[in-house]
Design an enzyme around this catalytic site. Structure first.
Site: not given
Ligand code: SAH
Ligand code: SF4
Length: 345
Positions: A94, A107, A114, A118, A121, A335
């Protein structure tokens, strides 16, 4: 003899020039080819009319074009567009296009799934299948610019995946889209976001050009951070902030911290105070992010009034910070809502 065709979108201009010269062609042909690909968007060597016939034949025999198929395309009420692209091996990724008053921003996704996992996410719900190649990231930007016929002025590496777990391909991608004979996306208009892979932040600081770095911090202490980001067990906050300080010193650039406000997790005034103590004296900016709901998780975003109080507290304590709503929420394009499988699966 078996000729291995090489993908033309995987070449930095310097690499292309070296190969051309090695094969008896001119260095400036590299620039011409880049202009055909990225400026004129001609994806057929025969049509590159200012190249000699011999060179066109050489290119056709040795290089090919790969493409992304648009599997679906959604448009949000706020103008944000989400593309589901099919890669040549059938995998789906995506990519999101956002329209801002300062230009269009794409983006990009860097991995299939991944591994950082986290807890808030959607991208982390799927274990990493593989890294994307540089050309697969380049094509996301090129394809969107070609389809919309609009200039892409900004790129954020914030789609699915951890870019610093696919470091070399991410850096190659940045080099390719930054080139003035190509997509010409200024380094200052490119932002890479990492969950905080400390050795790679250090490496990035050494070669960073003018590219922006954002670190997903999301917590003001190790207890909270480890509970939502298991990467914190490997690289705790102290080390992450240490590497951020080094980045700022080496590059003279401001660093961004991302902080998702999660109700009952990290959104108390005491957290704002702890965060401002942590970041004191660092040339940084805190981007407070509203949580975008993911149906598999029970998190709730901080209520607007409380988010404002958190924001004001940071400002009052001297931390530059913004709080804004994200785009594309209605099509799951915000995001953290992207996932590498079919939409809503
Ligand atoms: N892996 C990298 C980049 C991709 S995620 C990282 O973690 O930075 C991009 C951003 O989206 C990150 O700051 C992440 O923490 C945020 N993100 C992930 N899940 C989210 C959610 N459900 N709501 C808002 N931001 C989120
Ligand atoms: Fe991976 Fe999502 Fe954590 Fe970014 S926020 S490192 S994309 S699991």
């Amino acid at each position: 003899m078996v000729i291995i065709m090489r993908n033309i979108f995987d070449y930095k201009i310097k690499e292309l020039q070296v190969e051309l010269v090695e094969n008896g062609y001119k260095k400036f042909n590299g620039r011409q080819i880049y202009e055909w690909l990225y400026k004129k968007r001609v994806f057929n060597f025969d049509e590159m009319s200012n190249l000699s016939k011999k060179l066109r034949e050489y290119l056709s025999l040795n290089y090919d074009f790969s493409d992304l198929k648009v599997s679906s395309h959604q448009v949000s009420a706020d103008g944000t567009e989400k593309f589901l692209f099919e890669l040549e091996d059938g995998n789906l990724i995506e990519t999101v296009l956002m329209r801002h008053n300062y230009g269009n921003s794409v983006c990009v996704t860097t991995q299939l799934g991944c591994n950082i996992g986290c807890t808030f996410c959607a991208s982390g719900l799927q274990k990493k299948k593989r890294d994307l190649e540089a050309y697969e990231i380049v094509l996301q930007v090129l394809k969107i610019a070609t389809i919309t016929k609009e200039r892409v002025s900004h790129v954020v590496v914030m789609g699915i995946g951890e870019p610093f777990d696919n470091y070399d391909n991410t850096m190659k991608f940045i080099d390719i889209i930054n080139n003035p004979y190509g997509l010409e996306i200024g380094a200052r208009h490119i932002t890479v976001s990492t969950s905080g892979i400390v050795p790679k932040i250090k490496q990035f600081s050494e070669e960073a050009k003018q590219v922006n770095l954002a670190i997903s911090l999301h917590a003001s202490n190790d207890n909270v951070r480890s509970s939502i980001m298991k990467i914190n067990n490997t690289y705790p906050i102290r080390e992450v902030i240490g590497s951020a300080r080094e980045y700022v010193e080496k590059t003279n650039r401001r660093i961004t911290f991302e902080y998702i406000l999660l109700a009952g997790v990290n959104d108390e005034i005491a957290h704002a105070d702890e965060l401002s103590d942590l970041l004191r004296g660092l040339n940084c900016y805190v981007n407070l992010i509203r949580y975008n709901p993911v149906k598999e998780f029970l998190y709730v975003g901080t209520h607007e009034e409380k988010a404002k109080r958190f924001h004001e507290r940071l400002l009052r304590r001297g931390i530059t910070s913004t709080l804004r709503k994200e785009k594309g929420g209605d099509i799951d394009a915000a995001c953290g809502q992207l996932r590498s499988k079919k939409i809503n699966e």
